[in-house]
Design a protein around this motif. Structure first.
Motif, mmCIF file in Angstrom:
data_model
loop_
_atom_site.group_PDB
_atom_site.id
_atom_site.type_symbol
_atom_site.label_atom_id
_atom_site.label_comp_id
_atom_site.label_asym_id
_atom_site.label_seq_id
_atom_site.Cartn_x
_atom_site.Cartn_y
_atom_site.Cartn_z
ATOM 1 N N THR A 193 -30.532 16.266 -56.347
ATOM 2 C CA THR A 193 -31.063 17.516 -55.793
ATOM 3 C C THR A 193 -32.554 17.408 -55.510
ATOM 4 O O THR A 193 -33.196 18.409 -55.201
ATOM 5 C CB THR A 193 -30.815 18.682 -56.769
ATOM 6 O OG1 THR A 193 -31.424 18.382 -58.038
ATOM 7 C CG2 THR A 193 -29.319 18.939 -56.940
ATOM 8 N N GLY A 194 -33.121 16.207 -55.590
ATOM 9 C CA GLY A 194 -34.531 16.005 -55.258
ATOM 10 C C GLY A 194 -34.679 15.578 -53.804
ATOM 11 O O GLY A 194 -34.051 14.603 -53.355
ATOM 12 N N PRO A 218 -22.435 23.097 -56.042
ATOM 13 C CA PRO A 218 -22.419 24.288 -55.174
ATOM 14 C C PRO A 218 -23.844 24.796 -54.925
ATOM 15 O O PRO A 218 -24.721 24.643 -55.785
ATOM 16 C CB PRO A 218 -21.583 25.293 -55.968
ATOM 17 C CG PRO A 218 -20.702 24.444 -56.821
ATOM 18 C CD PRO A 218 -21.518 23.238 -57.195
ATOM 19 N N PRO A 219 -24.094 25.381 -53.775
ATOM 20 C CA PRO A 219 -25.456 25.814 -53.426
ATOM 21 C C PRO A 219 -26.104 26.745 -54.442
ATOM 22 O O PRO A 219 -27.334 26.756 -54.572
ATOM 23 C CB PRO A 219 -25.260 26.507 -52.068
ATOM 24 C CG PRO A 219 -24.034 25.875 -51.491
ATOM 25 C CD PRO A 219 -23.153 25.587 -52.668
ATOM 26 N N ARG A 220 -25.288 27.534 -55.163
ATOM 27 C CA ARG A 220 -25.902 28.459 -56.115
ATOM 28 C C ARG A 220 -26.574 27.742 -57.275
ATOM 29 O O ARG A 220 -27.399 28.334 -57.984
ATOM 30 C CB ARG A 220 -24.853 29.437 -56.624
ATOM 31 C CG ARG A 220 -23.715 28.805 -57.407
ATOM 32 C CD ARG A 220 -22.743 29.879 -57.912
ATOM 33 N NE ARG A 220 -21.644 29.320 -58.666
ATOM 34 C CZ ARG A 220 -20.519 28.866 -58.119
ATOM 35 N NH1 ARG A 220 -20.374 28.909 -56.795
ATOM 36 N NH2 ARG A 220 -19.551 28.374 -58.864
ATOM 37 N N PHE A 221 -26.238 26.463 -57.467
ATOM 38 C CA PHE A 221 -26.860 25.690 -58.549
ATOM 39 C C PHE A 221 -28.007 24.811 -58.046
ATOM 40 O O PHE A 221 -28.573 24.043 -58.816
ATOM 41 C CB PHE A 221 -25.797 24.812 -59.242
ATOM 42 C CG PHE A 221 -24.708 25.605 -59.893
ATOM 43 C CD1 PHE A 221 -24.987 26.492 -60.933
ATOM 44 C CD2 PHE A 221 -23.397 25.476 -59.469
ATOM 45 C CE1 PHE A 221 -23.966 27.207 -61.538
ATOM 46 C CE2 PHE A 221 -22.377 26.206 -60.053
ATOM 47 C CZ PHE A 221 -22.658 27.078 -61.094
ATOM 48 N N TRP A 222 -28.326 24.899 -56.772
ATOM 49 C CA TRP A 222 -29.406 24.076 -56.232
ATOM 50 C C TRP A 222 -30.754 24.605 -56.703
ATOM 51 O O TRP A 222 -30.936 25.823 -56.878
ATOM 52 C CB TRP A 222 -29.396 24.096 -54.700
ATOM 53 C CG TRP A 222 -28.219 23.415 -54.068
ATOM 54 C CD1 TRP A 222 -27.179 22.800 -54.691
ATOM 55 C CD2 TRP A 222 -27.962 23.313 -52.662
ATOM 56 N NE1 TRP A 222 -26.295 22.298 -53.793
ATOM 57 C CE2 TRP A 222 -26.741 22.600 -52.529
ATOM 58 C CE3 TRP A 222 -28.620 23.728 -51.529
ATOM 59 C CZ2 TRP A 222 -26.192 22.310 -51.283
ATOM 60 C CZ3 TRP A 222 -28.078 23.437 -50.295
ATOM 61 C CH2 TRP A 222 -26.882 22.737 -50.173
ATOM 62 N N PRO A 223 -31.724 23.728 -56.847
ATOM 63 C CA PRO A 223 -33.081 24.205 -57.155
ATOM 64 C C PRO A 223 -33.661 24.951 -55.952
ATOM 65 O O PRO A 223 -33.227 24.782 -54.815
ATOM 66 C CB PRO A 223 -33.853 22.917 -57.447
ATOM 67 C CG PRO A 223 -33.081 21.835 -56.770
ATOM 68 C CD PRO A 223 -31.648 22.255 -56.820
ATOM 69 N N GLU A 224 -34.671 25.755 -56.216
ATOM 70 C CA GLU A 224 -35.234 26.600 -55.169
ATOM 71 C C GLU A 224 -35.800 25.779 -54.005
ATOM 72 O O GLU A 224 -35.674 26.173 -52.845
ATOM 73 C CB GLU A 224 -36.335 27.487 -55.761
ATOM 74 C CG GLU A 224 -37.034 28.385 -54.750
ATOM 75 C CD GLU A 224 -36.077 29.337 -54.036
ATOM 76 O OE1 GLU A 224 -36.414 29.774 -52.906
ATOM 77 O OE2 GLU A 224 -34.999 29.636 -54.585
ATOM 78 N N ARG A 227 -32.899 24.938 -51.733
ATOM 79 C CA ARG A 227 -32.357 26.107 -51.051
ATOM 80 C C ARG A 227 -33.312 26.590 -49.949
ATOM 81 O O ARG A 227 -32.881 27.062 -48.899
ATOM 82 C CB ARG A 227 -32.109 27.234 -52.066
ATOM 83 C CG ARG A 227 -31.024 26.909 -53.090
ATOM 84 C CD ARG A 227 -31.025 27.936 -54.229
ATOM 85 N NE ARG A 227 -30.805 29.282 -53.726
ATOM 86 C CZ ARG A 227 -29.605 29.826 -53.529
ATOM 87 N NH1 ARG A 227 -28.507 29.104 -53.788
ATOM 88 N NH2 ARG A 227 -29.480 31.048 -53.076
ATOM 89 N N LYS A 228 -34.605 26.470 -50.200
ATOM 90 C CA LYS A 228 -35.601 26.938 -49.240
ATOM 91 C C LYS A 228 -35.531 26.160 -47.927
ATOM 92 O O LYS A 228 -35.906 26.673 -46.873
ATOM 93 C CB LYS A 228 -36.994 26.824 -49.858
ATOM 94 C CG LYS A 228 -38.090 27.408 -49.001
ATOM 95 C CD LYS A 228 -39.408 27.461 -49.764
ATOM 96 C CE LYS A 228 -39.852 26.059 -50.157
ATOM 97 N NZ LYS A 228 -41.197 26.071 -50.798
ATOM 98 N N CYS A 229 -35.047 24.934 -47.978
ATOM 99 C CA CYS A 229 -35.008 24.091 -46.775
ATOM 100 C C CYS A 229 -34.075 24.645 -45.708
ATOM 101 O O CYS A 229 -34.312 24.439 -44.505
ATOM 102 C CB CYS A 229 -34.575 22.669 -47.139
ATOM 103 S SG CYS A 229 -35.730 21.815 -48.220
#
Length: 612
Positions: A193-194, A218-224, A227-229
Motif C-alpha cells: 500500500t506504499g 479492499p479500498p476501505r482499508f487503504w491508507p489515506e 485513497r487520495k490518489c
C-alpha cells in the motif's frame, strides 16, 4: 466473420450472425458475398464496417416488413417480393440519419454491390426483379459533404496554450514519479500500500497491475495517501478502485493516451501538416539540424514519403528560452516540440518494441489489467480529442475535430503571407488548397474586407469631387484656405488666380488621378468637376453656368446611358455646386454672360461628341 486492420494497426473483427434475424437465409447470402468481396477487393476497415452495417440494417427492415414470411426471404426467390422490401428499406433509410448525410447512399450502394456480385456468379441464382433493382440507379439521396470550418483564432490560441500547459505538467509528473520510484523497493520487502514501493515494482517490471489488484486489500482499508490518489472531486471512491489505481500508478511513470493529444495539437499548429501524419512520426523521421529539425512525413492516401525542414530560433536564444523566462510558455517550433516528445516517450518506446519506432507510443492498462506499451490510438472511445478538450476546460463551436486546427494554421499562413496561396499550400496542390481551405470563414471574411476596401477606394475616387470655397474664405488672409487643406503658397496662388484651369482652379495639375504622377493633367478642364484637386471659387460661377449649358446640350444629343457613362458624375457634382449658390449670385453671373464678356473655353474634342 471478417478480420481487418485499422489505420492504427488495431485488429478489428466484424460479424454478421444470420441466426439473429428471421430472414436468416437472406442474411447468410449477403454475408457470404460480403466475406468474399472483402477478401477479393482488400477493403479497408471502415468500408468493411459499412457493408456489415448495411446487411444488418436491411435484414432488420425485412424482418419488420415481412413478419412471419421473412423466414422465406431469399435473393433467389420471387416470393416473398424481396425487391419491394429492398425498395421500401431504401425509401425509409434517410430518416434514420441527419439531413444531408451521405451515409444512407453508402449503405444502399453496398447492398446493390453485393446483389450484383451474386447475380454475376454462374452458380448462384438471383430473382429477376431483385437483379433489375440492383442494376438500376439508387433513389437514395447522395447527401452533401460538409467541409469542416477552421477554429476561430481565440479557440486555436486556447488549445495551444492548454497543450503547452499539459506538456509541462506531464514532464513534471513523470519526473516526480520516477523520483518516487527511485526511493521505493519491492513491495514484498516494503509495503503493498506504499506508493513509492508500487512505483518501484512497476518501473523495474517486478510486479504487474494484475498482481497489484490481487494483493491490495479492499479500498476501505487503504491508507489515506493511497485513497487520495483516486478520490473523486465529490469525495467518493470509484467502484473499480483497484483498476483506477493501477492506471494512476502507470500514468506516474509513462505517458498515457490522453497525454499525447497535447503533442499532436502543438505539432499540427507548428507544422500545418495533417494530424494523422504528425502522429505517425518515427525516430528515423526526425533529424535535428543546427537550425531546426527535418521531418519525414508519409502521405497515406498518395502512398508518398516527403520531407519538410523547419527552422527554430538561434542557439543563443534557445538557451535563454530553455533556461530563463520562456521555458513554460508556448513556442511554435517543431524542433522544440519533437525534442520534448522524444524525451517524454523515451522509456515507453524502449518497452514497446515497435518495429517502426514511432514517437507517439503510450502505456495502457487493458481490461485484463495487463500493462502494454503500444502505438497511440487517438480514437479510443473514452480518450478522444473531444474528451481531452473537455478535461482541460476548452470549449469550441462546432465539431471537435483536430483537422480543423490544421485549417486554422493554413488560413493563418495565407493571412501572414499577404494572400499568397503558394506559401500555405506547401504540402499539396494549390487547387486542393482552394477547394478545401479557401471556403473557411476567416478567408471569406478577409476576402470580403478586401473587396469592400477596393470598392470603397474606387467609389471614393469616383465621387470625390472638387472643394467649394465660399466668398469669406477667399480673402487677403489665406488662413482659412490653409485650414481646409492648402499650403500657404497654394492658398496665395489660388487667390491670385495662378491655379485657374478654366472651369475650376487646380491645386496641383501635375498630381492628377487621371494621368501619371509628374505629368500635366490630360483631361482638364473636362474632368475637373470629378477631381479631388479641383477648387471652385465664387468668381468661377459664370464659367460653371456655361459648362452647365454645354452639358445640357450633350444631354439632349446623347442617349441616357451614353451621357451617364461620360458626363454623369460631372453633371451631378456641377448641379450640387450651382445649387449652393444664391439666386442673386446666379442672376449676376447670367448678366455677365449675356453682356458677352465671358466665354467658355473647352478643347475641340468637347464639341464633337457622338453617340457611338
Amino acid at each position: 466473420m471478417v478480420r481487418t486492420t485499422s489505420a492504427t494497426k488495431r485488429n478489428l473483427t466484424n460479424r454478421v450472425l444470420p441466426s439473429a434475424y428471421a430472414c436468416s437465409q437472406l442474411a447468410a447470402e449477403l454475408a457470404d458475398e460480403w466475406v468474399e468481396y472483402v477478401e477479393a477487393a482488400g477493403l479497408t476497415a471502415g468500408t468493411v464496417q459499412s457493408y456489415q452495417q448495411a446487411i444488418s440494417s436491411l435484414c432488420a427492415s425485412v424482418d419488420l416488413q415481412l413478419g412471419q414470411a421473412a423466414s422465406g426471404a431469399s435473393l433467389g426467390r420471387d416470393q416473398p417480393d424481396l425487391a419491394r422490401a429492398v425498395a421500401t428499406w431504401e425509401r425509409t433509410l434517410p430518416s434514420g440519419f441527419p439531413a444531408g448525410s451521405m451515409r444512407p447512399a453508402i449503405l444502399s450502394g453496398a447492398i446493390r454491390v453485393l446483389v450484383r456480385r451474386r447475380a454475376e456468379h454462374p452458380e448462384r441464382t438471383v430473382a429477376a426483379r431483385v437483379t433489375a433493382l440492383a442494376k438500376a440507379g439508387s433513389g437514395v439521396p447522395a447527401g452533401e459533404y460538409e467541409e469542416l470550418d477552421e477554429f476561430s483564432w481565440e479557440e486555436k490560441q486556447a488549445m495551444v496554450r492548454t497543450a503547452w500547459t499539459a506538456v509541462v505538467a506531464l514532464e513534471k509528473r513523470l519526473a516526480a514519479g520516477w523520483e518516487r520510484a527511485g526511493r521505493g523497493q519491492h513491495p514484498q520487502q516494503g509495503s503493498w500500500t506504499g506508493i513509492d514501493d508500487l512505483l518501484w515494482g512497476l518501473a523495474h517490471g517486478e510486479i504487474t497491475p494484475a498482481r497489484i489488484s490481487e494483493v491490495l486489500p479492499p479500498p476501505r482499508f487503504w491508507p489515506e495517501q493511497l485513497r487520495k490518489c483516486i478520490r473523486r472531486p465529490d469525495g467518493t471512491m470509484p467502484h473499480t478502485a483497484r483498476t483506477v489505481l493501477t492506471r494512476w500508478l502507470v500514468a506516474q511513470l509513462w505517458p498515457t493516451t490522453m497525454d499525447l493529444h497535447a503533442f499532436r495539437v502543438l505539432l499540427v499548429d507548428a507544422t500545418g501538416h495533417p494530424p494523422e501524419e504528425v502522429s505517425q512520426l518515427t525516430e528515423e523521421g526526425v533529424e535535428f539540424t543546427p537550425g531546426g529539425v527535418r521531418l519525414t512525413l508519409v502521405r497515406k492516401r498518395a502512398k508518398r514519403r516527403y520531407y519538410r525542414a523547419f527552422k527554430d530560433v538561434s542557439l543563443e536564444l534557445a538557451d535563454v528560452i530553455e533556461t530563463k523566462t520562456f521555458k513554460d510558455q508556448p513556442r511554435r517550433e517543431p524542433g522544440a516540440i519533437a525534442r520534448r516528445l522524444m524525451q517524454v516517450t523515451e522509456r515507453t518506446r524502449e518497452l514497446a518494441h515497435e518495429p517502426d519506432r514511432k514517437l507517439f507510443v503510450r502505456a495502457v492498462v487493458d481490461v485484463d489489467r495487463e500493462l502494454k506499451f503500444c502505438e497511440w490510438n487517438p480514437e479510443a472511445p473514452l480518450v478522444r480529442f473531444s474528451t481531452w478538450l473537455k478535461a482541460h476546460g476548452v470549449t469550441v463551436e462546432g465539431k471537435t475535430d483536430i483537422r480543423r486546427l490544421r485549417k486554422s494554421t493554413k488560413v493563418e499562413r495565407v493571412v501572414t503571407s499577404g494572400g499568397h496561396i503558394s506559401e500555405a499550400a506547401n504540402d499539396h496542390h494549390e487547387q486542393t488548397f482552394k477547394s478545401h481551405y479557401a471556403q473557411g470563414t476567416t478567408l471569406r471574411v478577409i476576402s470580403g474586407e478586401v473587396i469592400n476596401s477596393a470598392q470603397e477606394h474606387w467609389l471614393k475616387q469616383a465621387v470625390e469631387g472638387p472643394t467649394v470655397v465660399t466668398q469669406s474664405a477667399v480673402s487677403e488672409d489665406s488662413t482659412q484656405l490653409q485650414e481646409i487643406g492648402l499650403s500657404k503658397q497654394e492658398a496665395a496662388d489660388l487667390i491670385q488666380g495662378e491655379l485657374d484651369m478654366g472651369v475650376t482652379h487646380c491645386k496641383n495639375p501635375y498630381d492628377s488621378p487621371y494621368s501619371p504622377t509628374g505629368e500635366l493633367c490630360a483631361v482638364a478642364p473636362l474632368r475637373c468637376l470629378e477631381c479631388r484637386n479641383a477648387w471652385v471659387l465664387p468668381s468661377q460661377l459664370p464659367q460653371l453656368l456655361l459648362f452647365s449649358d454645354h452639358l445640357e446640350r450633350m444631354r439632349n444629343r446623347l442617349s441616357p446611358p451614353r451621357f451617364t457613362a461620360i458626363w454623369g458624375q460631372s453633371y451631378t457634382n456641377l448641379q450640387a455646386v450651382i445649387t449652393d449658390r444664391s439666386d442673386e449670385g446666379i442672376r449676376l453671373a447670367r448678366k455677365h454672360i449675356d453682356d458677352g464678356g465671358i466665354a467658355l473655353d473647352l478643347p475641340l474634342s468637347a464639341h464633337v461628341e457622338f453617340d457611338g
